[in-house]
Design a protein around this motif. Structure first.
Motif, PDB file in Angstrom:
ATOM      1  N   VAL A  12       0.937  -1.053   0.183  1.00 57.74           N
ATOM      2  CA  VAL A  12      -0.039   0.014   0.017  1.00 57.74           C
ATOM      3  C   VAL A  12       0.917   1.205  -0.044  1.00 57.74           C
ATOM      4  N   GLY A  13       0.629   2.219  -0.856  1.00 61.41           N
ATOM      5  CA  GLY A  13       1.354   3.290  -0.937  1.00 61.41           C
ATOM      6  C   GLY A  13       1.081   4.348  -1.884  1.00 61.41           C
ATOM      7  N   GLU A  14       1.816   4.727  -2.798  1.00 55.29           N
ATOM      8  CA  GLU A  14       1.454   5.912  -3.872  1.00 55.29           C
ATOM      9  C   GLU A  14       0.456   5.379  -4.782  1.00 55.29           C
ATOM     10  N   GLU A  15       0.424   4.303  -5.117  1.00 55.69           N
ATOM     11  CA  GLU A  15      -0.703   3.578  -5.889  1.00 55.69           C
ATOM     12  C   GLU A  15      -2.041   3.735  -5.139  1.00 55.69           C
ATOM     13  N   ASP A  16      -2.273   3.939  -3.774  1.00 55.37           N
ATOM     14  CA  ASP A  16      -3.519   4.160  -3.582  1.00 55.37           C
ATOM     15  C   ASP A  16      -3.868   5.655  -3.871  1.00 55.37           C
ATOM     16  N   GLN A  17      -3.040   6.515  -3.887  1.00 56.16           N
ATOM     17  CA  GLN A  17      -3.368   8.014  -4.192  1.00 56.16           C
ATOM     18  C   GLN A  17      -3.960   8.221  -5.741  1.00 56.16           C
ATOM     19  N   ASP A  18      -3.301   7.166  -6.641  1.00 56.87           N
ATOM     20  CA  ASP A  18      -3.662   7.254  -7.887  1.00 56.87           C
ATOM     21  C   ASP A  18      -5.134   6.761  -8.138  1.00 56.87           C
ATOM     22  N   LEU A  19      -5.427   5.749  -7.060  1.00 54.90           N
ATOM     23  CA  LEU A  19      -6.769   5.007  -7.252  1.00 54.90           C
ATOM     24  C   LEU A  19      -7.810   5.618  -6.812  1.00 54.90           C
ATOM     25  N   ARG A  20      -7.300   6.792  -5.975  1.00 52.11           N
ATOM     26  CA  ARG A  20      -8.311   7.719  -5.301  1.00 52.11           C
ATOM     27  C   ARG A  20      -9.341   8.376  -6.377  1.00 52.11           C
ATOM     28  N   SER A  21      -8.679   8.582  -7.449  1.00 50.73           N
ATOM     29  CA  SER A  21      -9.330   9.199  -8.756  1.00 50.73           C
ATOM     30  C   SER A  21     -10.495   8.486  -9.021  1.00 50.73           C
ATOM     31  N   LEU A  22     -10.584   7.121  -8.785  1.00 45.43           N
ATOM     32  CA  LEU A  22     -11.761   6.421  -9.096  1.00 45.43           C
ATOM     33  C   LEU A  22     -12.859   6.111  -7.979  1.00 45.43           C
ATOM     34  N   SER A  23     -12.615   7.146  -6.954  1.00 44.91           N
ATOM     35  CA  SER A  23     -13.547   7.173  -6.002  1.00 44.91           C
ATOM     36  C   SER A  23     -15.218   6.988  -6.317  1.00 44.91           C
ATOM     37  N   GLY A  24     -15.360   7.820  -7.123  1.00 47.29           N
ATOM     38  CA  GLY A  24     -16.866   7.779  -7.844  1.00 47.29           C
ATOM     39  C   GLY A  24     -17.286   6.628  -8.256  1.00 47.29           C
ATOM     40  N   LEU A  25     -16.400   5.636  -8.684  1.00 51.10           N
ATOM     41  CA  LEU A  25     -16.650   4.355  -9.357  1.00 51.10           C
ATOM     42  C   LEU A  25     -16.631   3.226  -8.233  1.00 51.10           C
ATOM     43  N   LEU A  26     -16.141   3.616  -6.762  1.00 47.90           N
ATOM     44  CA  LEU A  26     -16.001   2.479  -5.731  1.00 47.90           C
ATOM     45  C   LEU A  26     -17.353   1.759  -5.463  1.00 47.90           C
ATOM     46  N   GLY A  27     -17.120   0.424  -5.358  1.00 47.50           N
ATOM     47  CA  GLY A  27     -18.382  -0.175  -4.787  1.00 47.50           C
ATOM     48  C   GLY A  27     -18.383  -0.177  -3.423  1.00 47.50           C
ATOM     49  N   PRO A  28     -19.724  -0.348  -2.564  1.00 46.85           N
ATOM     50  CA  PRO A  28     -19.573  -0.123  -1.205  1.00 46.85           C
ATOM     51  C   PRO A  28     -18.812  -1.249  -0.176  1.00 46.85           C
ATOM     52  N   ARG A  29     -18.479  -2.495  -1.018  1.00 47.39           N
ATOM     53  CA  ARG A  29     -17.675  -3.267  -0.290  1.00 47.39           C
ATOM     54  C   ARG A  29     -16.436  -3.417  -0.810  1.00 47.39           C
ATOM     55  N   ALA A  30     -16.327  -3.568  -2.238  1.00 48.99           N
ATOM     56  CA  ALA A  30     -14.917  -3.841  -2.993  1.00 48.99           C
ATOM     57  C   ALA A  30     -15.228  -3.191  -4.267  1.00 48.99           C
ATOM     58  N   THR A  31     -14.037  -3.374  -4.906  1.00 47.82           N
ATOM     59  CA  THR A  31     -14.124  -2.775  -6.375  1.00 47.82           C
ATOM     60  C   THR A  31     -12.859  -3.678  -6.875  1.00 47.82           C
ATOM     61  N   LEU A  32     -13.388  -3.980  -8.231  1.00 47.51           N
ATOM     62  CA  LEU A  32     -12.177  -5.063  -8.947  1.00 47.51           C
ATOM     63  C   LEU A  32     -11.993  -4.114  -9.873  1.00 47.51           C
ATOM     64  N   VAL A  33     -10.610  -3.659  -9.951  1.00 49.86           N
ATOM     65  CA  VAL A  33     -10.359  -2.783 -11.228  1.00 49.86           C
ATOM     66  C   VAL A  33      -9.299  -3.934 -11.922  1.00 49.86           C
ATOM     67  N   GLN A  34      -9.714  -3.793 -13.243  1.00 46.51           N
ATOM     68  CA  GLN A  34      -9.087  -4.546 -14.255  1.00 46.51           C
ATOM     69  C   GLN A  34      -8.404  -3.613 -15.299  1.00 46.51           C
ATOM     70  N   PHE A  35      -6.945  -4.120 -15.393  1.00 49.78           N
ATOM     71  CA  PHE A  35      -6.332  -3.310 -16.511  1.00 49.78           C
ATOM     72  C   PHE A  35      -6.185  -4.090 -17.572  1.00 49.78           C
ATOM     73  N   SER A  36      -6.640  -3.750 -18.967  1.00 45.92           N
ATOM     74  CA  SER A  36      -6.845  -4.602 -19.941  1.00 45.92           C
ATOM     75  C   SER A  36      -6.274  -3.845 -21.091  1.00 45.92           C
ATOM     76  N   SER A  37      -6.142  -4.699 -22.460  1.00 46.16           N
ATOM     77  CA  SER A  37      -5.592  -3.978 -23.719  1.00 46.16           C
ATOM     78  C   SER A  37      -6.497  -4.344 -24.492  1.00 46.16           C
ATOM     79  N   LEU A  65     -10.049  -0.809 -17.279  1.00 53.78           N
ATOM     80  CA  LEU A  65      -9.523   0.325 -17.585  1.00 53.78           C
ATOM     81  C   LEU A  65      -8.559  -0.161 -18.912  1.00 53.78           C
ATOM     82  N   ASP A  66      -8.067   0.525 -19.896  1.00 60.02           N
ATOM     83  CA  ASP A  66      -7.311   0.176 -20.975  1.00 60.02           C
ATOM     84  C   ASP A  66      -6.150   0.822 -20.816  1.00 60.02           C
TER      85      ASP A  66
END
Length: 116
Positions: A12-37, A65-66
């Motif tokens: 846990v660290g700097e990446e959490d700061q970047d993921l905070r930009s997704l705050s409007g997309l967070l699930g109430p219990r958990a969010t599965l963030v998939q990086f794809s191409s 996220l692509d």
């Protein structure tokens, strides 16, 4: 038969700061963030697994996220392969990280460690 994807705890660290930009997309219990191409066949398989988890789990959201559209975030989070899945808790903190196609059981096992 495919081998299970190892799921490891992410630091846990700097990446959490970047993921905070997704705050409007967070699930109430958990969010599965998939990086794809775009041309990633395993990414499509991962999407199907995660969509099934979301359909059968309360309070869980899937965000895909692509990496080509989010290069800065991909670089900051050290996304070196697709698919990569980050599991965020209700506060948006990374609790698990995995590369490759996870099984339904693996994702459910990680979610079982989070508060309901």
């Amino acid at each position: 038969m495919t081998q299970p994807v190892p799921v490891t705890t992410a630091p846990v660290g700097e990446e959490d700061q970047d993921l905070r930009s997704l705050s409007g997309l967070l699930g109430p219990r958990a969010t599965l963030v998939q990086f794809s191409s775009t041309f990633c066949a395993p990414c499509r398989a991962t999407r199907r697994v995660l969509e099934r988890v979301v359909a059968t789990s309360d309070g869980v959201r899937h965000v895909e996220l692509d990496v080509a559209e989010h290069p800065h975030l991909g670089e900051r989070l050290d996304i070196t392969a697709t698919p990569t899945v980050l599991v965020l808790d209700a506060d948006g903190r990374v609790v698990r990280r995995a590369q490759g196609v996870p099984t339904l059981a693996q994702v459910r096992a990680v979610l079982a460690t989070l508060p309901v």
